[in-house]
Design a protein around this motif. Structure first.
Motif, mmCIF file in Angstrom:
data_model
loop_
_atom_site.group_PDB
_atom_site.id
_atom_site.type_symbol
_atom_site.label_atom_id
_atom_site.label_comp_id
_atom_site.label_asym_id
_atom_site.label_seq_id
_atom_site.Cartn_x
_atom_site.Cartn_y
_atom_site.Cartn_z
ATOM 1 N N SER A 104 0.819 -1.037 -0.108
ATOM 2 C CA SER A 104 -0.112 -0.076 0.128
ATOM 3 C C SER A 104 0.943 1.088 -0.068
ATOM 4 O O SER A 104 0.386 2.224 -0.460
ATOM 5 C CB SER A 104 -0.728 -0.089 1.194
ATOM 6 O OG SER A 104 -1.706 -1.053 1.109
ATOM 7 N N PHE A 112 0.446 4.046 -2.745
ATOM 8 C CA PHE A 112 0.189 5.736 -2.353
ATOM 9 C C PHE A 112 1.077 6.590 -3.136
ATOM 10 O O PHE A 112 0.851 7.482 -3.598
ATOM 11 C CB PHE A 112 0.181 5.940 -0.781
ATOM 12 C CG PHE A 112 0.168 7.234 -0.477
ATOM 13 C CD1 PHE A 112 -1.222 7.838 -0.068
ATOM 14 C CD2 PHE A 112 1.374 8.037 -0.328
ATOM 15 C CE1 PHE A 112 -1.016 8.887 0.441
ATOM 16 C CE2 PHE A 112 1.210 9.248 0.248
ATOM 17 C CZ PHE A 112 0.186 9.877 0.422
ATOM 18 N N GLU A 155 0.363 6.682 -6.792
ATOM 19 C CA GLU A 155 -0.792 7.711 -7.088
ATOM 20 C C GLU A 155 -0.395 9.010 -6.670
ATOM 21 O O GLU A 155 -0.779 10.034 -7.725
ATOM 22 C CB GLU A 155 -1.973 7.037 -6.503
ATOM 23 C CG GLU A 155 -2.618 5.834 -6.769
ATOM 24 C CD GLU A 155 -3.793 5.181 -6.269
ATOM 25 O OE1 GLU A 155 -4.490 6.145 -5.608
ATOM 26 O OE2 GLU A 155 -3.982 4.059 -6.362
ATOM 27 N N ASP A 156 0.352 9.346 -5.645
ATOM 28 C CA ASP A 156 0.535 10.545 -5.287
ATOM 29 C C ASP A 156 1.440 11.288 -6.682
ATOM 30 O O ASP A 156 1.245 12.525 -6.860
ATOM 31 C CB ASP A 156 1.272 10.632 -4.040
ATOM 32 C CG ASP A 156 1.232 11.992 -3.319
ATOM 33 O OD1 ASP A 156 0.355 12.830 -3.580
ATOM 34 O OD2 ASP A 156 2.215 12.195 -2.441
ATOM 35 N N ASP A 206 -4.899 2.205 -1.066
ATOM 36 C CA ASP A 206 -3.911 2.954 -1.340
ATOM 37 C C ASP A 206 -3.578 3.957 -0.246
ATOM 38 O O ASP A 206 -2.933 4.960 -0.642
ATOM 39 C CB ASP A 206 -4.424 3.790 -2.818
ATOM 40 C CG ASP A 206 -5.613 4.603 -2.558
ATOM 41 O OD1 ASP A 206 -6.318 4.506 -1.499
ATOM 42 O OD2 ASP A 206 -6.047 4.744 -3.581
ATOM 43 N N LEU A 207 -4.317 3.813 0.779
ATOM 44 C CA LEU A 207 -4.206 4.590 1.962
ATOM 45 C C LEU A 207 -4.853 5.880 1.750
ATOM 46 O O LEU A 207 -4.989 6.523 2.834
ATOM 47 C CB LEU A 207 -2.834 4.544 2.397
ATOM 48 C CG LEU A 207 -1.898 3.297 2.656
ATOM 49 C CD1 LEU A 207 -0.558 3.467 3.014
ATOM 50 C CD2 LEU A 207 -2.546 2.330 3.570
ATOM 51 N N MET A 208 -5.265 6.288 0.737
ATOM 52 C CA MET A 208 -6.033 7.434 0.594
ATOM 53 C C MET A 208 -7.010 7.551 1.510
ATOM 54 O O MET A 208 -7.447 9.023 1.782
ATOM 55 C CB MET A 208 -6.243 7.728 -0.700
ATOM 56 C CG MET A 208 -5.363 7.952 -2.008
ATOM 57 S SD MET A 208 -4.184 9.442 -1.739
ATOM 58 C CE MET A 208 -2.902 9.392 -2.826
#
Length: 234
Positions: A149, A153, A156-157, A174-176
């Motif tokens: 994850s 993250f 994606e960031d 993704d921890l968002m």
């Protein structure tokens, strides 16, 4: 992931003083990179000098900061607080997400059976702390998070492609969900170091004491119901 960051021109640093946790040194394309810092203590210095990378990995030295049994946990708590305090006191705080986790839970027990996603995972759960001006207050995620994850993250960031491994699985969080980027940013929450006694030491493979028959906290480390165990405290 450091290779993807290099390709995208995104700065990174990996801080570790322990060879078995020095992942970049084991990858041919980045082995010997100047961004592979062998001293975890350099992280605070880099932050204070305004030289913090966009992505940082940080692993404590073995011993007191490691939170590894049989060491006292206060040393590890002070290490984590020192790193986070440095970020909170810097210009980086308002745009930083900090994830604190462990390689194992310590108790090796979990009442929830681990999901099966491939031949080697997942395992029993470990703690995860999410610290950021935009972290939700008191939030507990119920998504399937795991060590991949963190990769997801970061990907994606920064708009990176995935690695084609567990970070590519849709069920990997993704921890968002830990964040609310519309909330009023949280102010720094500076922690003071814990004062504790180090006069008692529970030995853990102390070479200098092996002549005295002390090899670790418990000797032998493996036995059965008829084994006599010796427990040492110095």
């Amino acid at each position: 992931l450091p290779q993807l960051l290099n390709n995208a021109g995104i700065s990174w640093r990996y801080y570790s003083g322990t060879s078995i946790w020095d992942a970049p040194s084991m990858i041919q394309g980045i082995s010997g990179s100047p961004d592979d810092i062998k001293d975890p203590g350099q992280f605070v210095t880099d932050v204070q000098l305004g030289n913090m990378a966009a992505v940082s990995w940080l692993t404590p030295d073995p011993g007191l900061p490691s939170d590894h049994p049989p060491n006292a946990i206060q040393g590890a708590e002070n290490f984590v607080a020192e790193q986070i305090n440095a970020v909170m006191k810097s210009q980086y705080w308002n745009s930083t997400a900090i994830f604190v986790s462990w390689d194992e839970g310590g108790g090796f027990y979990d009442h929830v059976a681990p999901p099966v996603v491939d031949g080697v995972g997942l395992g029993v759960r470990v703690p995860l702390l999410v610290i950021s001006p935009y972290a939700k207050s008191g939030y507990i995620s119920h998504q399937q998070g795991e060590f991949s994850s963190f990769d997801k993250f970061i990907e994606e960031d920064f708009g990176l492609s995935n690695l084609g491994q567990r970070d590519a699985l849709p069920q990997t969080s993704d921890l968002m969900d830990f964040f609310n980027f519309s909330q009023v940013p949280r102010p720094p929450y500076i922690q003071q170091p814990i004062v504790y006694s180090q006069s008692l030491v529970v030995p853990h493979e102390i070479v200098s004491l092996q002549n005295e028959g002390i090899y670790g906290a418990i000797n032998p480390s493996i036995g059965g119901t008829n084994t006599t165990f010796k427990f040492d405290v110095i």
